[in-house]
Scaffold this motif. Structure first.
Motif, PDB file in Angstrom:
ATOM      1  N   ALA A 119       0.840  -1.202   0.000  1.00  0.00           N
ATOM      2  CA  ALA A 119       0.000   0.000   0.000  1.00  0.00           C
ATOM      3  C   ALA A 119       0.871   1.247   0.000  1.00  0.00           C
ATOM      4  N   GLU A 122       2.299   1.591  -3.536  1.00  0.00           N
ATOM      5  CA  GLU A 122       1.243   1.981  -4.468  1.00  0.00           C
ATOM      6  C   GLU A 122       0.892   3.459  -4.312  1.00  0.00           C
ATOM      7  N   THR A 123       0.828   3.918  -3.061  1.00  0.00           N
ATOM      8  CA  THR A 123       0.523   5.319  -2.808  1.00  0.00           C
ATOM      9  C   THR A 123       1.561   6.236  -3.429  1.00  0.00           C
ATOM     10  N   SER A 141      -4.433  -4.972  -4.344  1.00  0.00           N
ATOM     11  CA  SER A 141      -4.042  -4.119  -5.454  1.00  0.00           C
ATOM     12  C   SER A 141      -4.142  -4.850  -6.787  1.00  0.00           C
ATOM     13  N   ASP A 357      -8.912  -4.702   1.080  1.00  0.00           N
ATOM     14  CA  ASP A 357      -8.298  -3.389   0.908  1.00  0.00           C
ATOM     15  C   ASP A 357      -8.335  -2.560   2.184  1.00  0.00           C
ATOM     16  N   GLU A 360      -5.096  -2.795   3.541  1.00  0.00           N
ATOM     17  CA  GLU A 360      -4.075  -2.389   2.583  1.00  0.00           C
ATOM     18  C   GLU A 360      -4.121  -0.866   2.449  1.00  0.00           C
ATOM     19  N   GLN A 361      -4.924  -0.353   1.537  1.00  0.00           N
ATOM     20  CA  GLN A 361      -5.019   1.096   1.400  1.00  0.00           C
ATOM     21  C   GLN A 361      -5.623   1.757   2.628  1.00  0.00           C
ATOM     22  N   ARG A 365      -4.816   5.383   4.244  1.00  0.00           N
ATOM     23  CA  ARG A 365      -5.902   6.333   4.049  1.00  0.00           C
ATOM     24  C   ARG A 365      -6.882   6.285   5.219  1.00  0.00           C
TER      25      ARG A 365
END
Length: 394
Positions: A119, A122-123, A141, A357, A360-361, A365
């Motif tokens: 994550a 990816e960010t 992802s 997710d 993960e994200q 976030r």
């Protein structure tokens, strides 16, 4: 919990349970120690430090020719500090901190051992740096799953990290999770072969923004520190603005979380990061006065009593329907939230192979997670927002 975990960070279906078990072992380890049995130096610094506002597990100081990252207390029952000297490629290593691990930046290849780590990449638009992953099937992802399918990412089994395969890959860095010091010692073969091993202790943070601030560490490793700081600043600003919207709400719905497991019920400690979410979202919680920064193992009866009165029930295991809950224990139909249809789970965004997710994200976030929780608890405060990680259990 095993040391190399998908944090999805962890294995399903007992994801929430293992998180709580891990947190129970934390035992207030966030104080920043200065003694370091691993690096054993006392070089005086003259540098400008990067401001870390929320995270308690690391610090950053930038020098003319290198950046020093300290990771505090990453191991159970050890008050030690790990030091990493990040040096730009092509520059010689300074004499300072002779025992600090050297990492050349920006790193070009990484083996990740947690979905929160992908994550981070990816960010920062850097998924291509990931060349290997432990627990790869738990990745949400789409890009990572596509690259896994194409054979561009080496998959490693959970709990059985193959060091020989890792050595043959010649990665520049393996990022592992905090845990037992003896398990850290298992990676000495990699460091002796010139492969960097970085201990990420984000899961020990007790606040959502503290976890997310580890994005700055990945930014430094990737040479994208400005992007990391900019993105985190935006997340923190939105999170704090959302928190203000419910700071003075008159009605604070009573919340319980998780599901019973083998006769016990693991809930979030009063000083844990999930309890912080509840506070910031304008909830009441039966265990706010508890001092644990991790999880609480309570009896079924204790939580059942609270559930009879709780307005909202969050994160009931893997449940997507009320039938799933009743299959676990039919007594749960007596919960107030069951009768009023106010049960919500964080499994709206799940990959075909089980990657969630939220783990993960959701870690980078927390503003979106908080928005979901406010929408659930105070639907009139954010009338135009829709749920992103959460969905109603019907």
């Amino acid at each position: 919990m095993t040391f190399i975990k998908s944090s999805s960070h962890f294995v399903y279906p007992v994801l929430g349970i293992l998180l709580c078990l891990g947190f129970i072992l934390q035992c207030n380890k966030n104080s920043k120690g200065t003694h370091n049995s691993f690096t054993g130096d006392s070089t005086k610094e003259t540098s400008q430090s990067v401001h870390i506002r929320y995270a308690q597990g690391f610090s950053v100081s930038q020098h003319k020719k290198y950046t020093l990252v300290r990771v505090f207390n990453p191991f159970e029952n050890h008050s030690d500090t790990l030091r990493y000297m990040l040096i730009p490629r092509g520059q010689s290593r300074p004499a300072a901190y002779p025992n600090a691990q050297t990492i050349r930046t920006p790193i070009r290849s990484l083996i990740a051992t947690s979905t929160t780590q992908i994550a981070l990449t990816e960010t920062l638009n850097a998924d291509s740096v990931v060349k290997g992953m432990v627990g790869a099937k738990y990745a949400y992802s789409p890009d990572i799953r596509r690259r896994l399918k194409q054979g561009k990412i080496q998959s490693f089994k959970e709990g059985d990290f193959n060091r020989e395969v890792a050595l043959n890959m010649h990665p520049e860095l393996v990022m592992i999770s905090a845990g037992q010091v003896s398990q850290y010692d298992d990676y000495k073969l990699l460091t002796q072969s010139g492969i960097g091993v970085f201990v990420n202790a984000d899961w020990l943070e007790t606040t959502p923004l503290g976890k997310a601030e580890w994005l700055k560490v990945m930014g430094l490793l990737l040479g994208k520190e400005k992007m990391a700081q900019k993105k985190f600043k935006k997340v923190a600003k939105r999170y704090n603005n959302l928190k203000k919207k419910v700071k003075n709400v008159a009605n604070k719905p009573l919340v319980i979380n998780n599901m019973p497991y083998k006769g016990a019920w693991f809930v979030s400690g009063g000083q844990s990061y999930m309890a912080q979410y509840f506070r910031d979202a304008g909830a009441d919680y039966p265990w706010f006065n508890n001092k644990s920064t991790g999880g609480l193992k309570l009896s079924f009866e204790t939580v059942f009593k609270a559930g009879l009165k709780a307005d909202v029930w969050l994160d009931p295991g893997k449940a997507r329907t009320k039938a799933d809950i009743l299959a676990k224990d039919r007594r749960l139909k007596d919960f107030k939230a069951f009768k009023t249809d106010r049960i919500y789970n964080n499994n709206k965004r799940v990959s075909p192979t089980g990657g969630n997710d939220f783990w993960e994200q959701g870690v980078v976030r927390p503003d979106i997670v908080l928005s979901d929780l406010i929408k659930i608890l105070h639907p009139n405060v954010l009338p135009n927002d829709s749920l992103y990680f959460y969905q109603k259990v019907k």
